[in-house]
Design a protein around this motif. Sequence first.
Motif, mmCIF file in Angstrom:
data_model
loop_
_atom_site.group_PDB
_atom_site.id
_atom_site.type_symbol
_atom_site.label_atom_id
_atom_site.label_comp_id
_atom_site.label_asym_id
_atom_site.label_seq_id
_atom_site.Cartn_x
_atom_site.Cartn_y
_atom_site.Cartn_z
ATOM 1 N N ARG A 1 38.755 15.210 -2.060
ATOM 2 C CA ARG A 1 39.214 14.087 -1.249
ATOM 3 C C ARG A 1 40.516 13.493 -1.786
ATOM 4 N NH1 ARG A 1 35.221 9.654 -0.729
ATOM 5 N NH2 ARG A 1 36.622 8.999 0.905
ATOM 6 N N LEU A 2 40.666 13.479 -3.116
ATOM 7 C CA LEU A 2 41.820 12.855 -3.744
ATOM 8 C C LEU A 2 43.078 13.722 -3.645
ATOM 9 C CD1 LEU A 2 42.982 10.530 -5.463
ATOM 10 C CD2 LEU A 2 42.106 11.733 -7.489
ATOM 11 N N ARG A 3 42.929 15.021 -3.808
ATOM 12 C CA ARG A 3 44.082 15.928 -3.831
ATOM 13 C C ARG A 3 44.991 15.777 -2.617
ATOM 14 N NH1 ARG A 3 44.409 19.905 -1.179
ATOM 15 N NH2 ARG A 3 42.183 20.246 -0.980
ATOM 16 N N VAL B 1 45.404 13.332 -0.618
ATOM 17 C CA VAL B 1 46.012 12.001 -0.606
ATOM 18 C C VAL B 1 47.171 11.958 -1.589
ATOM 19 C CG1 VAL B 1 45.622 9.553 -1.130
ATOM 20 C CG2 VAL B 1 43.895 10.845 0.148
ATOM 21 N N LEU B 2 46.960 12.490 -2.804
ATOM 22 C CA LEU B 2 48.023 12.501 -3.803
ATOM 23 C C LEU B 2 49.197 13.372 -3.363
ATOM 24 C CD1 LEU B 2 45.962 12.706 -7.114
ATOM 25 C CD2 LEU B 2 47.038 10.694 -6.076
ATOM 26 N N HIS C 1 50.123 13.974 -0.294
ATOM 27 C CA HIS C 1 50.802 13.250 0.781
ATOM 28 C C HIS C 1 51.684 12.129 0.215
ATOM 29 C CE1 HIS C 1 51.253 12.355 5.029
ATOM 30 N NE2 HIS C 1 51.043 11.084 4.762
ATOM 31 N N VAL C 2 51.152 11.356 -0.725
ATOM 32 C CA VAL C 2 51.929 10.281 -1.344
ATOM 33 C C VAL C 2 53.125 10.870 -2.079
ATOM 34 C CG1 VAL C 2 51.898 8.509 -3.157
ATOM 35 C CG2 VAL C 2 50.033 8.620 -1.499
ATOM 36 N N ARG D 1 53.563 0.105 1.908
ATOM 37 C CA ARG D 1 52.262 0.651 2.303
ATOM 38 C C ARG D 1 51.123 -0.164 1.709
ATOM 39 N NH1 ARG D 1 56.688 2.735 3.723
ATOM 40 N NH2 ARG D 1 56.472 4.194 5.434
ATOM 41 N N GLU E 1 40.901 -3.759 -0.566
ATOM 42 C CA GLU E 1 41.466 -2.406 -0.706
ATOM 43 C C GLU E 1 42.537 -2.379 -1.794
ATOM 44 O OE1 GLU E 1 41.100 -0.562 3.787
ATOM 45 O OE2 GLU E 1 42.617 -2.101 3.384
#
Length: 146
Positions: A13-15, A17-18, A20-21, A119, A127
Amino acid sequence: MKTEPDPLTVANRLRPVLVHVSRHLRREIESLGVTPGQVSLLVLIRDHPGVGTSDLAARERTSTPTMCVHVDRLEHAGLVTRTRRAESDRRRVGLHLTEEGERVLLAARSQRTAWLATRLRALDDEELRLVEAAIEPLGRMLERGR
């Protein structure tokens, strides 16, 4: 009943997102006329003034001839200078940032921080607290991986 998080599930799940950022942060510096790799080299040179090309190549895990090509480009762009490290060995050359190199690094950091802050402002307070709480463990995770 709440189960403990599975590292593989979290990683999956994290990969993305990282990634993309990271992609967005890299795009933020396009207007500066430098690549993310060049910014990385500029940071290393700033943090290790006088570093030699071969030392820089070792830190970046690349060959010295390849690093020379990268440094030549940075020098041609006016971002770094080469200076003799010792009169006794004229082959030994150290690298230093120019004022323009410092300016580019400052602009890159400012632009990336502004993009990220924009962002983060879109998150609600809880959050934002969760993201802030994740910073320290993510940093430790990266330090352990070195």
